[in-house]
Scaffold this motif. Structure first.
Motif, PDB file in Angstrom:
ATOM      1  N   UNK A 158       6.226  10.262   0.988  1.00 55.82           N
ATOM      2  CA  UNK A 158       5.530   9.919   2.233  1.00 55.82           C
ATOM      3  C   UNK A 158       5.514   8.424   2.516  1.00 55.82           C
ATOM      4  N   UNK A 159       5.954   7.625   1.565  1.00 60.31           N
ATOM      5  CA  UNK A 159       5.862   6.173   1.703  1.00 60.31           C
ATOM      6  C   UNK A 159       6.630   5.643   2.910  1.00 60.31           C
ATOM      7  N   UNK A 160       6.031   4.634   3.556  1.00 59.53           N
ATOM      8  CA  UNK A 160       6.660   4.000   4.696  1.00 59.53           C
ATOM      9  C   UNK A 160       6.624   4.812   5.966  1.00 59.53           C
ATOM     10  N   UNK A 161       5.925   5.950   5.953  1.00 60.30           N
ATOM     11  CA  UNK A 161       5.913   6.848   7.105  1.00 60.30           C
ATOM     12  C   UNK A 161       4.507   7.201   7.595  1.00 60.30           C
ATOM     13  N   UNK A 162       3.517   6.998   6.746  1.00 63.48           N
ATOM     14  CA  UNK A 162       2.121   7.249   7.081  1.00 63.48           C
ATOM     15  C   UNK A 162       1.297   6.036   6.661  1.00 63.48           C
ATOM     16  N   UNK A 163       0.211   5.792   7.370  1.00 68.58           N
ATOM     17  CA  UNK A 163      -0.633   4.642   7.058  1.00 68.58           C
ATOM     18  C   UNK A 163      -1.596   4.953   5.922  1.00 68.58           C
ATOM     19  N   UNK A 205       0.852  -1.176   0.000  1.00 70.88           N
ATOM     20  CA  UNK A 205       0.000   0.000   0.000  1.00 70.88           C
ATOM     21  C   UNK A 205       0.894   1.235   0.000  1.00 70.88           C
ATOM     22  N   UNK A 206       0.686   2.117  -0.956  1.00 73.96           N
ATOM     23  CA  UNK A 206       1.566   3.278  -1.075  1.00 73.96           C
ATOM     24  C   UNK A 206       0.776   4.502  -1.510  1.00 73.96           C
ATOM     25  N   UNK A 207       1.464   5.640  -1.607  1.00 75.66           N
ATOM     26  CA  UNK A 207       0.807   6.927  -1.811  1.00 75.66           C
ATOM     27  C   UNK A 207       0.563   7.258  -3.289  1.00 75.66           C
ATOM     28  N   UNK A 208      -0.099   6.373  -3.991  1.00 75.20           N
ATOM     29  CA  UNK A 208      -0.470   6.655  -5.372  1.00 75.20           C
ATOM     30  C   UNK A 208      -1.587   7.696  -5.398  1.00 75.20           C
ATOM     31  N   UNK A 209      -1.807   8.286  -6.552  1.00 72.78           N
ATOM     32  CA  UNK A 209      -2.890   9.262  -6.697  1.00 72.78           C
ATOM     33  C   UNK A 209      -4.217   8.615  -6.317  1.00 72.78           C
ATOM     34  N   UNK A 210      -4.970   9.297  -5.448  1.00 73.58           N
ATOM     35  CA  UNK A 210      -6.235   8.766  -4.975  1.00 73.58           C
ATOM     36  C   UNK A 210      -6.150   7.992  -3.679  1.00 73.58           C
ATOM     37  N   UNK A 211      -4.933   7.780  -3.162  1.00 76.93           N
ATOM     38  CA  UNK A 211      -4.775   7.035  -1.911  1.00 76.93           C
ATOM     39  C   UNK A 211      -5.404   7.799  -0.746  1.00 76.93           C
ATOM     40  N   UNK A 212      -6.006   7.051   0.171  1.00 69.23           N
ATOM     41  CA  UNK A 212      -6.587   7.580   1.400  1.00 69.23           C
ATOM     42  C   UNK A 212      -5.645   7.228   2.538  1.00 69.23           C
ATOM     43  N   UNK A 213      -5.159   8.229   3.270  1.00 66.46           N
ATOM     44  CA  UNK A 213      -4.151   7.978   4.307  1.00 66.46           C
ATOM     45  C   UNK A 213      -4.447   8.805   5.548  1.00 66.46           C
ATOM     46  N   UNK A 229       7.559  -1.989  -9.331  1.00 66.44           N
ATOM     47  CA  UNK A 229       6.112  -1.859  -9.502  1.00 66.44           C
ATOM     48  C   UNK A 229       5.622  -0.515  -8.974  1.00 66.44           C
ATOM     49  N   UNK A 230       6.119  -0.117  -7.811  1.00 66.61           N
ATOM     50  CA  UNK A 230       5.730   1.165  -7.217  1.00 66.61           C
ATOM     51  C   UNK A 230       6.222   2.321  -8.087  1.00 66.61           C
ATOM     52  N   UNK A 231       7.441   2.236  -8.568  1.00 64.44           N
ATOM     53  CA  UNK A 231       7.991   3.284  -9.428  1.00 64.44           C
ATOM     54  C   UNK A 231       7.141   3.449 -10.698  1.00 64.44           C
TER      55      UNK A 231
END
Length: 228
Positions: free
Chosen positions: A184-189, A110-118, A170-172
């Motif tokens: 922000x990855x790996x630092x916020x849920x 789970x990562x900060x792609x466009x549209x992610x809810x965190x 894949x994330x890149x």
């Protein structure tokens, strides 16, 4: 005896199918806002955030609150209970809360792609466990990245996370094709994503804001509803 074994095998297979179906079912929430409707799904991989979010919605916590922090090419943030009755120009985002939600960071799944809810949270200096706000959350808009810019982000992540967060191929690719906020990855849920209304988020993050990144014209959640 053979018939009994066959029946037991079929029963076990049925239980497995039902379990898989339950795991794949995701709750969804509809936000009716003054700029249009936004629908999000919640990830089962982050059960504490999912359940807390559903509780807030069912209790009406988000009804009437503002999107109090909006930054172009970055994200839109909401969930401060004080914003419900805020006067123009009032600084928002630091209201006291009664509890936090333990971090459920599931990167790189789970990562900060466009549209992610965190989930928003306090800074590392006062919150080294990176526990989440009980109410405030943000929806990512971000930007699309090149390989060179992602290399720079990786250097930042190495410094911030002591080399623990690595952007996978894949994330890149997702950040190059879809966009987001990889720093922000790996630092916020991250606990969900927008399924409908991403165009509304795009329009939100382009509005005029004041010096505190609060929209000059209020953007309000009229009502939030669990729809599945």
């Amino acid at each position: 005896m053979r018939i009994k074994k066959t029946l037991l095998l079929l029963a076990a297979m049925l239980v497995a199918v039902v379990a898989d179906a339950q795991d794949s079912l995701r709750h969804e929430v509809l936000f009716e806002t003054t700029m249009g409707n936004v629908r999000v799904c919640l990830y089962n991989e982050t059960p504490q955030h999912r359940d807390n979010f559903l509780k807030n919605v069912r209790e009406g916590y988000y009804d009437g609150v503002l999107f109090h922090r909006v930054i172009e090419h970055f994200m839109v943030q909401t969930g401060d209970s004080a914003s419900r009755h805020a006067v123009p120009g009032q600084f928002l985002g630091e209201s006291s809360e009664t509890y936090t939600v333990p971090a459920e960071i599931r990167f790189p799944q789970l990562f900060h792609k466009r549209g992610a809810l965190a989930a928003a949270r306090e800074a590392d200096a006062v919150n080294p466990e990176r526990n989440s706000s009980m109410g405030q959350f943000y929806i990512v808009w971000g930007s699309r990245y090149s390989d060179a810019s992602l290399d720079k982000v990786q250097q930042q992540l190495d410094e911030r996370t002591s080399g623990k967060v690595k952007l996978t191929e894949q994330v890149r690719e997702a950040y190059k094709e879809v966009g987001g906020t990889p720093h922000l990855d790996g630092q916020y849920t991250v606990f969900g994503e927008v399924t409908e209304g991403l165009d509304v988020i795009e329009r939100m993050q382009e509005v005029e804001t004041d010096g505190n990144a609060r929209p000059v014209t209020d953007i309000r959640i009229v009502k939030a509803t669990v729809v599945r």
